[in-house]
Design a protein around this motif. Structure first.
Motif, PDB file in Angstrom:
ATOM      1  N   THR A 109      38.292 -19.250  21.623  1.00  0.00           N
ATOM      2  CA  THR A 109      37.963 -17.874  21.995  1.00  0.00           C
ATOM      3  C   THR A 109      37.240 -17.163  20.854  1.00  0.00           C
ATOM      4  O   THR A 109      36.462 -16.233  21.093  1.00  0.00           O
ATOM      5  CB  THR A 109      39.235 -17.093  22.362  1.00  0.00           C
ATOM      6  N   ARG A 110      37.472 -17.594  19.620  1.00  0.00           N
ATOM      7  CA  ARG A 110      36.801 -16.994  18.463  1.00  0.00           C
ATOM      8  C   ARG A 110      35.375 -17.508  18.291  1.00  0.00           C
ATOM      9  O   ARG A 110      34.629 -16.972  17.471  1.00  0.00           O
ATOM     10  CB  ARG A 110      37.592 -17.274  17.183  1.00  0.00           C
ATOM     11  N   LEU A 111      35.008 -18.546  19.048  1.00  0.00           N
ATOM     12  CA  LEU A 111      33.705 -19.181  18.854  1.00  0.00           C
ATOM     13  C   LEU A 111      32.738 -18.922  20.000  1.00  0.00           C
ATOM     14  O   LEU A 111      31.595 -19.369  19.949  1.00  0.00           O
ATOM     15  CB  LEU A 111      33.894 -20.696  18.694  1.00  0.00           C
ATOM     16  N   LEU A 112      33.187 -18.202  21.017  1.00  0.00           N
ATOM     17  CA  LEU A 112      32.349 -18.003  22.195  1.00  0.00           C
ATOM     18  C   LEU A 112      31.073 -17.224  21.879  1.00  0.00           C
ATOM     19  O   LEU A 112      30.056 -17.389  22.560  1.00  0.00           O
ATOM     20  CB  LEU A 112      33.147 -17.273  23.283  1.00  0.00           C
ATOM     21  N   ARG A 113      31.090 -16.397  20.843  1.00  0.00           N
ATOM     22  CA  ARG A 113      29.928 -15.572  20.509  1.00  0.00           C
ATOM     23  C   ARG A 113      29.156 -16.131  19.321  1.00  0.00           C
ATOM     24  O   ARG A 113      28.375 -15.427  18.698  1.00  0.00           O
ATOM     25  CB  ARG A 113      30.383 -14.146  20.219  1.00  0.00           C
ATOM     26  N   THR A 114      29.350 -17.405  19.017  1.00  0.00           N
ATOM     27  CA  THR A 114      28.633 -18.028  17.903  1.00  0.00           C
ATOM     28  C   THR A 114      27.125 -17.931  18.127  1.00  0.00           C
ATOM     29  O   THR A 114      26.624 -18.216  19.219  1.00  0.00           O
ATOM     30  CB  THR A 114      29.048 -19.501  17.760  1.00  0.00           C
ATOM     31  N   LYS A 115      26.408 -17.562  17.100  1.00  0.00           N
ATOM     32  CA  LYS A 115      24.960 -17.387  17.189  1.00  0.00           C
ATOM     33  C   LYS A 115      24.272 -18.719  17.488  1.00  0.00           C
ATOM     34  O   LYS A 115      24.572 -19.736  16.886  1.00  0.00           O
ATOM     35  CB  LYS A 115      24.407 -16.830  15.875  1.00  0.00           C
ATOM     36  N   GLY A 116      23.349 -18.667  18.444  1.00  0.00           N
ATOM     37  CA  GLY A 116      22.493 -19.806  18.716  1.00  0.00           C
ATOM     38  C   GLY A 116      23.039 -20.820  19.687  1.00  0.00           C
ATOM     39  O   GLY A 116      22.330 -21.765  20.047  1.00  0.00           O
ATOM     40  N   PHE A 117      24.274 -20.669  20.134  1.00  0.00           N
ATOM     41  CA  PHE A 117      24.826 -21.647  21.070  1.00  0.00           C
ATOM     42  C   PHE A 117      24.077 -21.593  22.400  1.00  0.00           C
ATOM     43  O   PHE A 117      23.715 -20.517  22.898  1.00  0.00           O
ATOM     44  CB  PHE A 117      26.311 -21.380  21.328  1.00  0.00           C
ATOM     45  N   HIS A 118      23.866 -22.756  22.985  1.00  0.00           N
ATOM     46  CA  HIS A 118      23.315 -22.843  24.334  1.00  0.00           C
ATOM     47  C   HIS A 118      24.325 -22.226  25.302  1.00  0.00           C
ATOM     48  O   HIS A 118      25.537 -22.367  25.117  1.00  0.00           O
ATOM     49  CB  HIS A 118      23.069 -24.310  24.681  1.00  0.00           C
ATOM     50  N   PRO A 119      23.860 -21.530  26.360  1.00  0.00           N
ATOM     51  CA  PRO A 119      24.813 -20.928  27.315  1.00  0.00           C
ATOM     52  C   PRO A 119      25.819 -21.923  27.878  1.00  0.00           C
ATOM     53  O   PRO A 119      26.987 -21.582  28.094  1.00  0.00           O
ATOM     54  CB  PRO A 119      23.898 -20.385  28.416  1.00  0.00           C
ATOM     55  N   LEU A 120      25.371 -23.163  28.092  1.00  0.00           N
ATOM     56  CA  LEU A 120      26.300 -24.150  28.629  1.00  0.00           C
ATOM     57  C   LEU A 120      27.336 -24.558  27.590  1.00  0.00           C
ATOM     58  O   LEU A 120      28.475 -24.897  27.944  1.00  0.00           O
ATOM     59  CB  LEU A 120      25.532 -25.374  29.128  1.00  0.00           C
ATOM     60  N   SER A 121      26.969 -24.535  26.321  1.00  0.00           N
ATOM     61  CA  SER A 121      27.955 -24.815  25.274  1.00  0.00           C
ATOM     62  C   SER A 121      29.047 -23.748  25.277  1.00  0.00           C
ATOM     63  O   SER A 121      30.226 -24.053  25.086  1.00  0.00           O
ATOM     64  CB  SER A 121      27.280 -24.878  23.904  1.00  0.00           C
ATOM     65  N   ARG A 122      28.648 -22.504  25.483  1.00  0.00           N
ATOM     66  CA  ARG A 122      29.652 -21.439  25.598  1.00  0.00           C
ATOM     67  C   ARG A 122      30.536 -21.665  26.822  1.00  0.00           C
ATOM     68  O   ARG A 122      31.750 -21.421  26.786  1.00  0.00           O
ATOM     69  CB  ARG A 122      28.960 -20.081  25.694  1.00  0.00           C
ATOM     70  N   LEU A 123      29.916 -22.147  27.909  1.00  0.00           N
ATOM     71  CA  LEU A 123      30.696 -22.421  29.120  1.00  0.00           C
ATOM     72  C   LEU A 123      31.695 -23.547  28.871  1.00  0.00           C
ATOM     73  O   LEU A 123      32.833 -23.489  29.344  1.00  0.00           O
ATOM     74  CB  LEU A 123      29.759 -22.776  30.274  1.00  0.00           C
ATOM     75  N   HIS A 124      31.284 -24.591  28.128  1.00  0.00           N
ATOM     76  CA  HIS A 124      32.217 -25.669  27.805  1.00  0.00           C
ATOM     77  C   HIS A 124      33.438 -25.121  27.079  1.00  0.00           C
ATOM     78  O   HIS A 124      34.581 -25.487  27.379  1.00  0.00           O
ATOM     79  CB  HIS A 124      31.543 -26.717  26.918  1.00  0.00           C
ATOM     80  N   LEU A 125      33.200 -24.258  26.095  1.00  0.00           N
ATOM     81  CA  LEU A 125      34.313 -23.676  25.346  1.00  0.00           C
ATOM     82  C   LEU A 125      35.189 -22.824  26.257  1.00  0.00           C
ATOM     83  O   LEU A 125      36.422 -22.885  26.190  1.00  0.00           O
ATOM     84  CB  LEU A 125      33.778 -22.834  24.190  1.00  0.00           C
ATOM     85  N   ALA A 126      34.542 -22.026  27.125  1.00  0.00           N
ATOM     86  CA  ALA A 126      35.300 -21.168  28.039  1.00  0.00           C
ATOM     87  C   ALA A 126      36.114 -22.007  29.031  1.00  0.00           C
ATOM     88  O   ALA A 126      37.256 -21.667  29.367  1.00  0.00           O
ATOM     89  CB  ALA A 126      34.352 -20.237  28.790  1.00  0.00           C
ATOM     90  N   PHE A 163      45.091 -19.410  15.000  1.00  0.00           N
ATOM     91  CA  PHE A 163      43.728 -19.059  15.380  1.00  0.00           C
ATOM     92  C   PHE A 163      42.751 -19.171  14.215  1.00  0.00           C
ATOM     93  O   PHE A 163      41.545 -19.227  14.420  1.00  0.00           O
ATOM     94  CB  PHE A 163      43.681 -17.641  15.967  1.00  0.00           C
ATOM     95  N   GLY A 164      43.267 -19.197  12.997  1.00  0.00           N
ATOM     96  CA  GLY A 164      42.421 -19.358  11.834  1.00  0.00           C
ATOM     97  C   GLY A 164      42.545 -20.755  11.262  1.00  0.00           C
ATOM     98  O   GLY A 164      43.210 -21.629  11.803  1.00  0.00           O
ATOM     99  N   GLY A 165      41.870 -20.969  10.133  1.00  0.00           N
ATOM    100  CA  GLY A 165      41.972 -22.255   9.454  1.00  0.00           C
ATOM    101  C   GLY A 165      41.076 -23.307  10.069  1.00  0.00           C
ATOM    102  O   GLY A 165      39.943 -23.023  10.498  1.00  0.00           O
ATOM    103  N   LEU A 166      41.558 -24.544  10.103  1.00  0.00           N
ATOM    104  CA  LEU A 166      40.774 -25.660  10.624  1.00  0.00           C
ATOM    105  C   LEU A 166      40.452 -25.454  12.097  1.00  0.00           C
ATOM    106  O   LEU A 166      41.267 -24.939  12.865  1.00  0.00           O
ATOM    107  CB  LEU A 166      41.551 -26.972  10.474  1.00  0.00           C
ATOM    108  N   ILE A 167      39.247 -25.883  12.495  1.00  0.00           N
ATOM    109  CA  ILE A 167      38.892 -25.933  13.914  1.00  0.00           C
ATOM    110  C   ILE A 167      39.506 -27.206  14.479  1.00  0.00           C
ATOM    111  O   ILE A 167      39.110 -28.317  14.130  1.00  0.00           O
ATOM    112  CB  ILE A 167      37.367 -25.915  14.098  1.00  0.00           C
TER     113      ILE A 167
END
Length: 709
Positions: A377-394, A320-324
């Motif tokens: 899952t660690r990136l869903l709350r990243t600041k400034g992401f568009h809501p649809l970008s969060r949906l893509h990750l989800a 879960f850590g390290g490289l994306i």
């Protein structure tokens, strides 16, 4: 061997550097004032609202039907769990069905690209490679570049082969193949090669390194994969659209799968070709300018990527850590966060890639994607992401979590049946009643619900098939397509339980800290040995047998109900052998099943890529061993000239493989005693290699120990 001082060799195959800063982005803070402002998209907002509304209403309706099926007085704890799992799963399936419905209603297909003036801005075709066959990769690249040249747009495009290869035999072959390609009088001067001595951050780091060194000379970069192939018209049109829209940061094509020989590959390429149109059109309808990036076959504005997409490392250790790992989704989200549009070019054809040839390769790739997607899952709350970008990750996370959720739903259903079998129902409640409380189970409602769920599940395939059949490109394939749909559904239904367990196992490994590593891919296997199949599938067979015995012990009706899922598990080995056999794939082709338009009338570019690869193999002189390489002055000089000091091992930095190789050499064990890691370490160390170059030998002197690298 005496030490030889080498004179400068051939010109390094790289243009002058044009550095661009690519700062690492913060995931915790973001200044919205830095964002470019994009134009509004009213139609896209309507499409998103309709998608959400229909998905919610459908989920509520089907959930209510499931509640009525389960209701026997008060819901038990297991029934509540089962109902909750049903809500999550049916909402996920429903979302995946409404989106292609939009694509079906839009009814558009691929447009014919009109001829026009060549692009004015330069575009770099970036082809990262990692231990791949360089002839095949460069053959495809040369075919694309030659086709672009024929269109009169050659001056606007350069090709970069960006190598992270860490096996000596592939590295030497790459250098020889690139040298042969650069001798081409027509396009050789536009072919560039870089092998990174330090493979930092894998593919994402490879692209980032190119941006920081040469990005300033190329306003656009077209990111390809090792198995990518794109028509010249498509490449040129992508560059034109980038020039015409200053808001555009990424433009992602929808690649079709081609070249599949085995049933596994043919099923995938049939699905991508027949169903893919409605899927991508539907995604474009509600993605709008907040689309996604799939890591390849996508043109990117270099400035937008450099400004916004510098990836940080996550705190903690892998997995879960390290490289994306699944960096493409995150890069798209960061580019959109910066106010650049990320769009789908669903109306463009001529974009191709290859499919994994068997279930084992599919599972290996899936394991790597699984780890990367769960990391999101660690990136869903990243600041400034568009809501649809969060949906893509989800959605990426859910694409893998759905497997264990369905498995839990299946086990919950079995536990209910087991409870009914072991515990006799209490029809007379404690409170006084004139009549007993008989169970209220409606089998007709249960069958109706099952039919509705199957309709929702297979709706994308039905929409896609209907859309494909009404298109002109389906002429001569319509009957075969209908039967192909049936075969594809049957084969994927049999394989689905295996992949469910594979993905569930992957998630369990990831949660316990196992890292996927960075394995190279086998793209051309035509069969899988039975021993390998047994080793891979034995747990799947055991799980199928246990579930079958348990279901049969409870009720033969339950066993019959579960048999479609259990059949694929119990027959995993012969099924996997069939799916990975090129001979079986050719049989399906002769029967006219799972045939695509590109298979019936192969694009000329495919044959050109094969011809270019064969020509490179014929012209290139590839040293078959490290000793042969050291005895070839031209190859040695080229290797020194093309080495990569900026990212190679730093002075004094420990290198266990190199130390081991030097010890073997000092002990007189010879170069043929080196293993693969040691051979690569010697090739990567210029001082070590220089000390091994032999003095010119008298003509006719025999060479010994000519073993393969």
């Amino acid at each position: 061997m005496e030490h030889v001082t080498l004179a400068p060799g051939p010109d390094a195959p790289l243009p002058p550097q044009a550095p661009v800063a690519m700062p690492t982005q913060s995931l915790k803070t973001y200044d919205r004032r830095l964002r470019h402002r994009l134009k509004g998209e009213p139609r896209v907002r309507v499409a998103r609202a309709a998608l959400a509304l229909i998905t919610i209403l459908g989920t509520v309706f089907l959930t209510h039907q499931m509640y009525l099926v389960l209701q026997v007085g008060e819901l038990t704890g297991v029934e509540r769990v089962m109902l909750g799992l049903f809500v999550i799963n049916i909402a996920w399936i429903g979302l995946g069905s409404i989106s292609p419905l939009m694509g079906f209603l839009l009814g558009a297909g691929h447009v014919k690209v009109a001829d026009g003036p060549p692009p004015k801005r330069r575009t770099a075709l970036l082809m990262p490679t990692y231990n791949e066959d360089p002839a095949r990769i460069l053959g495809a690249a040369m075919a694309m570049m030659r086709a672009i040249e024929r269109k009169g747009a050659g001056d606007a495009f350069d090709l970069f082969l960006l190598s992270d290869t860490n096996q000596a035999r592939f590295w030497l072959a790459e250098e020889a193949m690139v040298a042969a390609a650069r001798q081409d009088p027509e396009i050789g001067h536009r072919v560039f090669y870089r092998h990174r001595g330090r493979n930092l951050r894998r593919k994402a780091g490879n692209i980032e390194d190119w941006v920081e060194r040469w990005g300033g000379a190329y306003p656009h970069m077209l990111v390809l994969d090792a198995d990518s192939l794109m028509e010249a018209d498509t490449i040129i049109e992508l560059a034109r659209r980038m020039e015409a829209d200053d808001e555009l940061g990424m433009l992602q094509t929808s690649p079709n799968l081609i070249g599949g020989e085995t049933p596994t590959a043919r099923v995938q390429q049939f699905a991508s070709r027949v169903y893919g149109g409605v899927l991508t059109r539907g995604l474009r309808a509600w993605f709008g300018n907040a689309g996604n990036y799939w890591g390849h076959n996508c043109i990117i504005r270099t400035k937008a990527f450099a400004e916004c997409a510098g990836l940080p490392e996550l705190k903690g250790k892998p997995p879960f850590g390290g490289l994306i790992l699944s960096h493409d989704f995150v890069e798209a989200a960061l580019v959109r966060r910066g106010g650049w549009a990320v769009r789908m070019a669903d109306d463009l054809g001529g974009s191709y890639e290859a499919a994994p040839p068997n279930l084992l390769e599919l599972a290996q790739r899936d394991r790597r994607w699984c780890q990367g997607n769960l990391q999101h899952t660690r990136l869903l709350r990243t600041k400034g992401f568009h809501p649809l970008s969060r949906l893509h990750l989800a959605m990426g996370v859910m694409s893998y979590l759905s497997s264990p959720l369905w498995l839990l739903f299946l086990l919950a259903g079995m536990s209910l049946a087991l409870h009914a079998y072991l515990v006799p129902p209490d029809y007379f409640l404690d409170q006084w009643s004139l009549f007993p409380d008989w169970p209220r189970i409606d089998p007709e409602r249960a069958m109706t619900l099952f039919g509705l769920c199957m309709l929702v599940l297979y709706a994308p395939k039905l929409f896609g098939t209907a859309s494909f059949l009404r298109a002109g490109e389906s002429r001569g394939l319509r009957i075969g397509t209908v039967f192909g749909l049936i075969v594809e559904i049957l084969l994927t239904a049999l394989v689905a339980p295996i992949m469910m367990l594979v993905q569930t196992s992957s998630i369990a490994q990831i949660l316990t800290g196992a890292d996927s590593g960075w394995p190279s891919q086998e793209r051309d296997a035509d069969h899988v040995p039975w021993r390998v199949l047994w080793q891979f599938h034995r747990r799947h067979i055991l799980a199928g047998v246990i579930l079958a015995v348990a279901a049969g012990a409870i009720s033969w009706r339950l066993l019959a109900w579960m048999s479609p899922a259990l059949l694929g598990l119990v027959l995993a080995i012969p099924l996997s052998a069939f799916m990975g056999s090129a001979r079986m794939g050719r049989m399906l082709r002769r029967m006219g099943l799972l045939t695509t338009p590109e298979e019936r009338d192969p694009p000329a570019l495919v044959a050109e890529a094969v011809a270019e690869a064969e020509a490179l193999r014929a012209r290139a002189v590839v040293p078959p061993s490290l000793i042969e390489f050291l005895s070839a002055p031209e190859a040695v000089e080229r290797h020194f000239a093309w080495s990569d000091p900026p990212t190679a091992r730093r002075p004094g930095e420990p290198d266990a493989a190199l130390a081991s190789a030097l010890l073997k050499i000092a002990d007189g064990m010879g170069l043929d005693s080196l293993d693969a890691r040691e051979r690569y370490a010697v090739l990567a160390s210029s001082p070590t290699l220089a000390g091994l170059v032999p003095a010119p030998a008298p003509r006719g002197r025999a060479r010994a120990n000519m073993k393969d690298v």
